[in-house]
Design a protein around this motif. Structure first.
Motif, short mmCIF file in Angstrom:
data_model
loop_
_atom_site.label_atom_id
_atom_site.label_comp_id
_atom_site.label_asym_id
_atom_site.label_seq_id
_atom_site.Cartn_x
_atom_site.Cartn_y
_atom_site.Cartn_z
N ARG A 107 19.29 41.82 14.06
CA ARG A 107 20.39 42.72 14.19
C ARG A 107 20.92 42.67 15.42
NH1 ARG A 107 17.67 48.38 12.05
NH2 ARG A 107 18.00 48.00 9.87
N ARG A 108 20.29 42.16 16.57
CA ARG A 108 20.72 42.01 17.83
C ARG A 108 21.25 40.72 18.16
NH1 ARG A 108 20.02 46.41 21.39
NH2 ARG A 108 18.87 48.12 20.32
N LEU A 109 21.14 39.68 17.48
CA LEU A 109 21.71 38.09 17.70
C LEU A 109 23.19 38.46 17.92
CD1 LEU A 109 19.51 36.06 15.54
CD2 LEU A 109 19.08 36.42 17.84
N PRO A 110 23.77 37.88 19.11
CA PRO A 110 25.20 37.83 19.43
C PRO A 110 25.81 37.26 18.04
CG PRO A 110 23.93 36.93 21.22
CD PRO A 110 23.06 37.03 20.02
N ALA A 111 27.18 37.92 18.17
CA ALA A 111 27.97 37.64 16.83
C ALA A 111 28.55 36.32 16.98
CB ALA A 111 29.18 38.66 16.77
N ASP A 112 28.63 35.63 18.27
CA ASP A 112 29.29 34.37 18.42
C ASP A 112 28.11 33.28 18.44
OD1 ASP A 112 28.12 35.10 20.55
OD2 ASP A 112 30.01 34.19 21.96
N LEU A 113 26.76 33.70 18.28
CA LEU A 113 25.70 32.75 18.26
C LEU A 113 25.60 31.67 17.09
CD1 LEU A 113 23.08 31.79 19.74
CD2 LEU A 113 21.79 33.55 18.03
N ARG A 114 25.74 30.37 17.38
CA ARG A 114 25.51 29.37 16.58
C ARG A 114 24.07 28.75 16.74
NH1 ARG A 114 30.25 27.86 13.87
NH2 ARG A 114 32.04 28.64 14.79
N ALA A 115 23.56 29.15 15.58
CA ALA A 115 21.91 28.74 15.64
C ALA A 115 21.36 28.59 14.36
CB ALA A 115 21.14 29.61 16.53
N THR A 116 20.17 28.15 13.97
CA THR A 116 19.52 28.27 12.88
C THR A 116 18.32 29.21 12.79
OG1 THR A 116 20.17 26.00 12.09
CG2 THR A 116 18.24 26.82 11.10
N VAL A 117 18.22 29.83 11.84
CA VAL A 117 17.01 30.99 11.80
C VAL A 117 16.20 30.67 10.57
CG1 VAL A 117 16.29 33.37 11.37
CG2 VAL A 117 18.09 32.73 13.36
N VAL A 118 15.04 30.47 10.84
CA VAL A 118 14.22 30.15 9.72
C VAL A 118 13.01 31.37 9.55
CG1 VAL A 118 12.64 28.51 8.59
CG2 VAL A 118 14.09 27.67 10.24
N THR A 119 13.03 31.78 8.44
CA THR A 119 12.12 33.04 8.27
C THR A 119 11.33 33.13 6.91
OG1 THR A 119 11.84 35.52 8.65
CG2 THR A 119 14.06 34.62 7.65
N HIS A 120 10.24 33.62 7.08
CA HIS A 120 9.74 34.07 5.71
C HIS A 120 9.69 35.49 5.47
CE1 HIS A 120 6.67 35.26 8.70
NE2 HIS A 120 5.88 35.65 7.87
N SER A 121 10.61 36.31 6.16
CA SER A 121 10.80 37.79 5.84
C SER A 121 12.11 37.86 5.18
CB SER A 121 11.01 38.36 7.18
OG SER A 121 11.30 39.54 7.17
N ILE A 138 15.30 30.46 4.46
CA ILE A 138 14.14 31.43 3.75
C ILE A 138 13.05 30.63 3.33
CG2 ILE A 138 13.73 33.50 2.45
CD1 ILE A 138 16.60 34.01 2.35
N VAL A 139 11.87 30.78 3.72
CA VAL A 139 10.72 30.29 3.47
C VAL A 139 10.23 31.23 2.45
CG1 VAL A 139 8.26 29.90 4.17
CG2 VAL A 139 10.11 29.24 5.43
N GLY A 140 9.94 30.82 1.37
CA GLY A 140 9.43 31.48 0.25
C GLY A 140 7.69 31.51 -0.18
N GLY A 141 7.26 32.25 -1.12
CA GLY A 141 6.08 32.39 -1.48
C GLY A 141 5.68 33.52 -1.99
N ARG A 142 4.36 33.77 -2.07
CA ARG A 142 3.91 35.28 -2.83
C ARG A 142 4.32 36.36 -1.63
NH1 ARG A 142 -2.42 35.33 -3.96
NH2 ARG A 142 -1.54 33.71 -5.14
N LEU A 143 4.71 37.37 -2.26
CA LEU A 143 5.14 38.43 -1.33
C LEU A 143 4.03 39.33 -0.95
CD1 LEU A 143 7.62 40.11 -0.12
CD2 LEU A 143 7.64 41.47 -2.12
N PHE A 144 3.99 39.53 0.25
CA PHE A 144 3.05 40.53 0.75
C PHE A 144 3.75 41.74 1.15
CE2 PHE A 144 0.33 41.87 4.61
CZ PHE A 144 -0.49 42.51 3.92
#
Length: 252
Positions: A107-121, A138-144
């Protein structure tokens, strides 16, 4: 001394000293170690401490499910998330763990940030769905379901193909002896995989996790770049981590 009195003493010792050594406490009370160990087992079964070889450590309050954790230490998590967001630079590939502090970071990443976020969430990904210039993978898999994250073989394979500049790691315990821990073995393995694929790893360590421990080690303290914590984090716990060689950065 009654069992209830012994248990109160054990919990008071944990609060004041940060650990209980069964042999020492048994000698102090002139009781058998078996009696103390039985008390420790019963307190651990109630979730009031974490047993280790020879005694016990404080149990982390961060082992509740995602919904319950959302109500714990919201101000502290906001401080940690703000400090984490300030570390992200344009053009970086950033891996973000699951959890309530990780969601706050998104939520707090700056609005003008250009980046790549990889997450399993999924919850982190949803927070970034409307971000104008962050690419989300998004990294997928079985949901914990407990933590609302993907895990298992599919997730491991995908993480093994990512190289991240930064990884923001969520744990339930940060202890100078027990290291960085969490409450589920498979979730710990996913966190470990991210750490191995990232140039730098920062721990999202709000104060209630400092000095606490859970059952499964993620990585040793030496494997991370720094621990980010809030201004109200326990001074003793922070000092012990620093004495162990950990870079602890307290949000201002």
């Amino acid at each position: 001394m009654l069992a209830a009195q012994r248990k109160d003493l054990i919990l008071a010792t944990l609060r004041s000293e940060g650990r209980v050594v069964a042999k020492d406490l048994a000698a102090e009370l002139e009781l058998s170690e078996d009696t103390i160990r039985r008390d420790l087992r019963e307190l651990a079964a109630d979730g009031l401490l974490h047993r280790v070889h020879g005694g016990a450590l404080p149990a982390s309050p961060a082992v509740a499910d995602f919904t319950a954790r959302s109500r714990i230490g919201t101000g502290a998590k906001a401080e940690v998330a703000g400090a984490a967001a300030a570390l992200v630079r344009p053009g970086q590939t950033v891996a973000i763990d699951g959890g309530t502090t990780a969601r706050e970071l998104a939520r707090r990443l700056p609005a003008d940030l250009r980046a790549t976020v990889v997450t399993h969430s999924p919850t982190v990904a949803i927070e970034l769905a409307t971000h104008p210039s962050v690419e989300v993978i998004i990294v997928g898999g079985r949901l914990f379901k407990h933590s609302v994250v993907a895990y298992g073989a599919i997730a491991h394979e995908a993480i093994g193909r990512v190289s991240a500049d930064l990884f923001f790691l969520g744990v339930t315990g940060i202890h100078p002896v027990a290291g960085l821990t969490t409450g589920d073995a498979e979730e710990a393995a996913i966190k470990r995989a991210w750490t191995e694929r990232s140039a730098e790893t920062y721990v999202l360590g709000s104060g209630e996790k400092i000095g606490a421990a859970s059952a499964f080690e993620v990585v040793p303290l030496a494997a991370v770049t720094a621990v980010l914590t809030d201004a109200a984090a326990p001074e003793r716990g922070v000092a012990e981590l620093r004495a162990a060689g950990v870079d602890v950065r307290v949000a201002s």
